[in-house]
Structures are given as C-alpha cells and as structure tokens.
Design a protein around this motif. Structure first.
Motif, short mmCIF file in Angstrom:
data_model
loop_
_atom_site.label_atom_id
_atom_site.label_comp_id
_atom_site.label_asym_id
_atom_site.label_seq_id
_atom_site.Cartn_x
_atom_site.Cartn_y
_atom_site.Cartn_z
N PHE A 81 55.30 44.56 -26.92
CA PHE A 81 54.81 44.44 -25.55
C PHE A 81 53.93 45.65 -25.27
O PHE A 81 54.38 46.79 -25.32
CB PHE A 81 56.01 44.39 -24.60
N SER A 82 52.64 45.40 -24.99
CA SER A 82 51.69 46.49 -24.79
C SER A 82 50.63 46.07 -23.79
O SER A 82 50.26 44.89 -23.71
CB SER A 82 51.04 46.87 -26.13
N ASN A 83 50.11 47.05 -23.04
CA ASN A 83 49.06 46.80 -22.06
C ASN A 83 49.42 45.58 -21.20
O ASN A 83 48.66 44.62 -21.12
CB ASN A 83 47.71 46.59 -22.74
N ALA A 84 50.56 45.64 -20.54
CA ALA A 84 50.99 44.47 -19.79
C ALA A 84 51.96 44.84 -18.67
O ALA A 84 52.67 45.85 -18.74
CB ALA A 84 51.66 43.47 -20.72
N ILE A 85 51.94 44.00 -17.66
CA ILE A 85 52.93 44.00 -16.59
C ILE A 85 53.54 42.61 -16.58
O ILE A 85 52.81 41.60 -16.57
CB ILE A 85 52.29 44.30 -15.22
N ALA A 86 54.86 42.52 -16.61
CA ALA A 86 55.50 41.22 -16.71
C ALA A 86 56.70 41.13 -15.77
O ALA A 86 57.47 42.10 -15.63
CB ALA A 86 55.95 40.94 -18.15
N ILE A 87 56.84 39.97 -15.17
CA ILE A 87 58.02 39.64 -14.36
C ILE A 87 58.71 38.46 -15.03
O ILE A 87 58.06 37.46 -15.38
CB ILE A 87 57.63 39.29 -12.91
N PHE A 88 60.03 38.57 -15.20
CA PHE A 88 60.74 37.60 -16.04
C PHE A 88 62.09 37.23 -15.43
O PHE A 88 63.13 37.72 -15.85
CB PHE A 88 60.93 38.21 -17.44
N PRO A 89 62.11 36.34 -14.41
CA PRO A 89 63.40 35.88 -13.87
C PRO A 89 64.08 34.91 -14.84
O PRO A 89 63.41 34.11 -15.51
CB PRO A 89 63.01 35.18 -12.57
N GLN A 90 65.42 34.99 -14.92
CA GLN A 90 66.17 34.18 -15.88
C GLN A 90 67.49 33.72 -15.27
O GLN A 90 68.00 34.34 -14.33
CB GLN A 90 66.45 35.00 -17.15
N ILE A 91 68.04 32.66 -15.85
CA ILE A 91 69.35 32.17 -15.46
C ILE A 91 70.14 31.84 -16.73
O ILE A 91 69.59 31.27 -17.68
CB ILE A 91 69.26 30.93 -14.54
N TYR A 92 71.41 32.22 -16.73
CA TYR A 92 72.31 31.98 -17.87
C TYR A 92 73.53 31.23 -17.35
O TYR A 92 74.07 31.57 -16.29
CB TYR A 92 72.73 33.30 -18.50
N VAL A 93 73.97 30.19 -18.10
CA VAL A 93 75.10 29.37 -17.67
C VAL A 93 76.05 29.18 -18.84
O VAL A 93 75.64 28.76 -19.94
CB VAL A 93 74.63 27.99 -17.16
N ASP A 94 77.33 29.50 -18.62
CA ASP A 94 78.39 29.17 -19.58
C ASP A 94 78.88 27.76 -19.28
O ASP A 94 79.62 27.54 -18.32
CB ASP A 94 79.56 30.17 -19.46
N MET A 95 78.47 26.80 -20.10
CA MET A 95 78.88 25.42 -19.88
C MET A 95 80.29 25.17 -20.40
O MET A 95 81.02 24.31 -19.90
CB MET A 95 77.89 24.47 -20.55
N LEU A 96 80.69 25.90 -21.42
CA LEU A 96 82.04 25.82 -21.97
C LEU A 96 82.36 27.18 -22.55
O LEU A 96 81.61 27.70 -23.38
CB LEU A 96 82.14 24.74 -23.06
N LYS A 97 83.50 27.76 -22.13
CA LYS A 97 83.87 29.07 -22.63
C LYS A 97 85.37 29.17 -22.76
O LYS A 97 86.10 29.11 -21.77
CB LYS A 97 83.34 30.18 -21.72
N ASN B 170 82.14 28.81 -27.20
CA ASN B 170 81.26 29.12 -26.09
C ASN B 170 79.97 28.32 -26.25
O ASN B 170 79.23 28.50 -27.21
CB ASN B 170 80.96 30.61 -26.05
N LEU B 171 79.74 27.42 -25.31
CA LEU B 171 78.50 26.65 -25.25
C LEU B 171 77.74 27.14 -24.03
O LEU B 171 78.25 27.10 -22.90
CB LEU B 171 78.79 25.16 -25.13
#
Length: 662
Positions: free
Chosen positions: A540-556, A561-562
C-alpha cells in the motif's frame, strides 16, 4: 565431569577389569582407553556416546560411594519466542521423564545382575545399560522442544489482471507452501529458533520447457509423473519488445526447495534477553514491517521481513522491583506486561569486507508499556500496548542518514478493540537520485526524505457480529526527478489492504514498468537500482483508503467455526497530482513542470481516485487446525487506473485456500 552414577559404577568396572585379565576373555574384551586417549564409541551400549574422555573418570580415592545423586530442580521458564506470545508456566511438564534414584552405597553383588558380559562392556566414562545418570537425566528434562507446522494450498483466478489491454487477460494458478517454526532450548538458559519455508510459491504441476530454464522433468506432458520446482513472476514475454511495458507479463522461473527465514539464538541473562541472529525485522504486523505470521484478515502472508540483528531487551519495572525488594524478589519474565526496553543493532548490508563506507547499518531503541488486563475508570481493559521506537539508518557510500519514528498503540475496552500506528521517516540520501539520474542522464544530487504512513482500525463486537472501520494513509511522490524531495511511504508487503487493487492489479502494472526501467539500465554502471522499489509487490503506497467491514460468526462451537466477512474499499492517491508511474514519467520527461510529463501506470493522465473494491470472504475452521477459506473481490476502477483513452474494465478475483496447522 564425574556424576554420581559413574561413582556407583566403580565396583562394576573393577570386576570387569579382573574378568578381562583372564585368558578366557582376553581376546574378546575391548581395550580400555588410556587416560590420554578419547573414549571410543560402543555399538553394544544402549546409552548415547559421551563426549567425556576417560581421563574425566575420577580415581578410586576421589570417589564417595555414599554420595546420593544431586537433586536438580528442572523448573524454569521457556523464553517467549515472540513479543506477543504469552509466557509459559514455570512448572515442569507433566510428561517429563521420571528420574530413578541411584544409591551410591549399593554392594557389588547387587549390581552383578545388571552387568553385561565383559565383551560388551562400554568404554570408560560411558554408563553401562541399566545404570541411570541422575544428573544427566535432570539436565535433559530441562531441555524443551517446540515445533509448529503449516501447509497451505491456494488457487487464484483473476479476470482480467490487465485493465486496459489484451496482452495479458485472465490468469490463474495453484501454489503451495510448507512452513516450519521450531525451537529448542534449555529452561532458564536460552533457546534456538528457526523458521523454514519449503516449496514456497511453487506451482502445482511439472511446469516449464524441457531443456529450457526452468526445465520440466518430462518432455511429453502426457507422460508427466513428477512435478518440478517452478514459480511465476513478471518478466519479458517471449518475442516481446523489452522497451514496451505491454511486453511484460507472467513468466516462469525456478524456485528454491528450501528457504530459511529466521535463525536466531536467545540467551536469558540475569538482566534481560539477548537475541542474536537472523530474526524478524518487526514482531507482528505494522506499517513498517511484517513478520510473515497469520495476522491478515484478507488474503495471506507471503513474505517474512527479516534482519541480521543483535538485540537486547529488559523489563525496566522488574529492575526497579529487584532494587526495591532485594535478591529475594522473583522477577516476572512475562512479555505480556511491564515496561520493556529494547535496543538493537542491524547489519543491513556488508558488501566489501575490506571497506566500511559501503556498509549499511541500522540501530535503534524501543520502549513499550504493556498491561494484559486492568480496571481503569470502571472499564475492562485488555491487551493494552503503547510503543515508541527511534531508528537511525546510515550509509557513507550514498551519504544516507535516515531517521525513523514509529509509534503504535492498541487496546481493548469492554467490547471495543482499537489499534493505531503511525510512522515518520526523514533524512537525506543520494542513493535514489543516483539510480534515476542514470535513467535520465541527470546530475546526482542529495535528496531530502520525508515520508508518513499510518493505519487505524476499530472493531466493535456485538455478539456474533463485529463491525470494523479501517483507515490507511501512505504519503506519495508525484515527482521522480533527481534532487527533488522524496515523500513516498510504503506499507510492509504483507500488511494487506483489500484483496485485489493493491495486492494484484497495481502490483502487476508497477512490475511491468520496472521491467522497462531495468532494461534501460542494463548497461549502466550504477550501484543503485531504486526502480525495484517502484514494483509494489502488493504494498500500500501513495494512497488514502477507507475500508468499512462486517464479520459474522454463523456457527461457532469449541471445534467448529463457520464465518463470513465483507468489506468495501475506497481508495484515492495521497498526492493531489494523482497516481504517477515514476519510470514512465522519467522516460517521458520533456522538461518544464513535471505535470507535463507525468503518466500513470496505465499510460494515461494521472488521476486521483483508484476506484472501489468489494471484498467477500467465507471461511470454516476446525479445531484451530484446519482452515478452508473462499474469497472473492470485484474492482470498479477509477480514473487513476484509466489508460490514455480513458478506458479501464472491471476486474474479478476468486481464491480458494486450504490450510493445515499443527
């Protein structure tokens, strides 16, 4: 050194000497080595060969037949192999070998039943079968062994990798890697650690051209019965023009069977830890360096940033506690808590050993404050870490004087995790100017260096769902002319930001430009090739980045762990002038303002918006040993990826990955 068990062996050796002197056994009995000769090996003995010569066996007058074996306390602590690893308990393992007590006062007739025939007696200084050396047994019980292995197979398909042409469209391959992390040590003394990679990046199949380079094992593909060692990289395509960037694409190259990433020794000194050898440049994942471990949320780690280093670390708070409470204080050697001071000296480059001006050395100091858990302001704090580092890099050949100031902070508060890091580089050097001056016939000048990079990640845990927001910044440079300040900053190769844009598309396009630049410098007599650093390799170089994310444990559960993860990455150039290809711009320099000559990696006018990338991940974990991950990405290119006609197509990635760890 004489041990108690060797003292108890004296009656047996006396009887053996008497029997060996009789005619019946004179020819079969092995000759005992003299006091001046080393002991020979004894195939008939079940005990391992000893390095102790016969001269070390004491005379009869020096033996105390009533002496009991020394009581050896094997408790100790195994030195932590990584800064983030929790300390091991000081108790001896439950499966440690039992120790047999041997009484030195046993009568000769009590030992007669376990004395072998004289012809099979071991030489002097070697324990006979059935006689246990309690001191050596206790020493062995303090020896620790640890090994962790990982085997990974990944298949990738990218359609297309080239957003603006037809020379290289779809690419797909399957590669593998085996990694072994192993250490052995003596509790309370030290340890030796090694990390090995085998078949790293090696493609499935028998690849290449028979009698070519790389060469396949079979001249007929239908008769293939044995795969070879082959990787792929960006190079000049067959029949291509070396001065045309579109003539560069994926080509095969030979791969080594085995690579050593790290090999270092730790010594547990009374005042701290001394580590010497080839070791991680940084522990964990930071914007400056990545140790190659399993730290990434997206994609995989492929590189291990290492250095030949002498490092010393100590816990300042334990020094204070020892001075306060005296010699009876039991130090806390855990690396999860306390105030830790580290000092290091790195051998970065050591070309001509008859000269010192070409040596590149790095030295620095690091201060960390760590708290594993706390109750501050009525809140539950976990894994609090604050770190500050000062680094100085020096080389006389290129008048390089570089200073680095990395800062890091992370903690967990209730259901929120926060991680912040920032790094600032400044200094001066002629090394970059020398490489570009040879490319453009310009004058070599000293350039000032000012680069900045940072990352912030916040995770909010809401039961099985985790919401994340990631922000990244790396300063850029839109002016490759020699003499102008260097303002670019690049993340560590393995600190992945997304799956496709930086990891593959820009890595591919920058490698093509570097191929052209190196071809232009093929006959130049220069010591610096800074063009290689333009090849991003996914950084990652010469950059500005925004990175929203979501994580879900469907089975744990405890064993299964799925899970699923999704994210949307939006990225812009950090420079107002847009994303500039330094090589193409330097070769196209027509004078005047640099904007008149600037080109992007696709041959178009530099733009600022890289585009938007949507990333998806579906994974399954079995007992922390088996991982199956499927990832996908689609890139909607912005003007920074357009060619001279303003064109760029969408790109897609699919990856299937299997990993086995134990």
């Amino acid at each position: 050194m004489s041990s108690p068990s060797r003292r108890s062996l004296l009656p047996a050796l006396i009887i053996a000497a008497l029997l060996a002197s009789t005619p019946a056994f004179a020819q079969d009995a092995p000759a005992s080595p003299s006091a001046d000769a080393p002991a020979s090996d004894s195939p008939a003995s079940d005990a391992p060969a000893s390095d102790v010569p016969a001269a070390d066996v004491p005379a009869a007058d020096d033996l105390d037949d009533d002496a009991a074996p020394d009581s050896t306390d094997s408790a100790g602590e195994v030195p932590a192999e990584e800064r983030s690893a929790p300390a091991e308990a000081e108790a001896e393992p439950d499966d440690a070998p039992e120790r047999d007590d041997v009484q030195g006062s046993e009568e000769p007739e009590q030992l007669a039943g376990i004395i072998p025939e004289p012809a099979t007696l071991p030489p002097d200084g070697i324990d006979a079968p059935g006689i246990i050396d309690a001191e050596e047994d206790a020493e062995k019980s303090r020896v620790t062994y640890q090994a962790n292995s990982e085997y990974r197979v990944r298949s990738l398909q990218i359609t297309p990798i080239e957003l603006n042409g037809t020379a290289v469209r779809d690419i797909g391959w399957t590669e593998q890697r085996f990694r072994l992390d192993a250490s052995t040590g003596l509790q309370g003394v030290g340890s030796i650690t090694v990390q090995l990679d085998a078949l790293d990046g090696v493609l499935f199949g028998d690849n290449g051209r028979f009698l070519g380079n790389p060469s396949s094992n079979s001249g007929v593909s239908l008769a293939t019965k044995r795969p070879n060692l082959t990787r792929w990289q960006i190079g000049l395509l067959p029949g291509g023009d070396p001065f045309d960037r579109e003539s560069y694409g994926p080509v095969l190259t030979s791969a080594p069977l085995l690579e050593v990433n790290y090999l270092y020794a730790d010594a547990m000194l009374p005042i701290g830890l001394l580590r010497v050898g080839r070791q991680p440049l940084n522990y964990g994942a930071t914007v400056n360096a990545h140790d190659g471990g399993r730290h990434n949320r997206w994609g995989v780690s492929q590189y291990s940033d290492g250095v030949d280093r002498i490092l010393f670390g100590t816990k300042l708070n334990e020094i204070v506690n020892t001075l306060r409470h005296g010699a009876d204080h039991t130090p806390d050697t855990s690396l999860d808590r306390g105030v830790i001071l580290g000092m290091f000296y790195d051998f970065m480059k050591h070309d001509n050993i008859a000269r010192t001006d070409d040596d590149l050395r790095q030295m620095g100091i690091n201060l960390q404050w760590l708290v594993d858990e706390a109750d501050w302001l009525g809140l539950d704090w976990q894994g609090f870490q604050a770190s500050a580092t000062f680094v100085h890099l020096r080389n006389d050949r290129f008048n390089s004087r570089i200073y680095g100031f990395p800062l890091a902070f992370q903690t967990g508060v209730n259901n929120v995790d926060l991680r912040l890091q920032f790094s600032h580089l400044r200094g001066e050097t002629t090394e970059i100017s020398e490489g570009f001056a040879a490319l453009t016939n310009a004058r070599v000048q000293t350039q000032q260096m000012r680069g900045y990079g940072g990352q912030g990640v916040i995770d909010v845990h809401l039961g099985p769902v985790t919401l994340s927001l990631e922000g990244n910044y790396a300063s850029g440079d839109a002016n490759p002319r020699a003499g102008d300040p260097i303002t670019s900053f690049s993340f560590a190769r393995d600190l992945n930001v997304g799956l496709l844009l930086f990891e593959h598309v820009l890595a591919f396009e920058s490698a093509r430009s570097v191929g052209v630049g190196l071809e232009n410098l093929a006959d130049a007599d220069v010591d610096s090739f800074p063009l290689t650093e333009i090849q991003s390799d996914g950084r990652f170089s010469n950059a500005i980045a925004i990175f929203p994310q979501i994580y879900v444990d469907m089975l744990k559960t405890a064993e299964h762990n799925l899970f699923a993860r999704a994210g949307v990455l939006a990225a812009w150039s950090a420079t107002p002038e847009g994303a500039v290809d330094a090589v193409q711009t330097a070769l196209n320099d027509v004078g005047g303002p640099i904007e008149n000559s600037a080109l992007n990696f696709h041959g178009g006018t530099p733009g600022r918006f890289y585009g938007t990338e949507v990333d998806l991940q579906l994974g399954y974990r079995l007992r922390d040993n088996f991982f199956w991950t499927v990832e996908g990405a689609v890139l909607f290119p912005g003007e920074a990826l357009h060619d001279e006609n303003g064109d760029a197509v969408r790109s897609f990635l699919v990856e299937n990955r299997f990993e086995l760890l134990f």
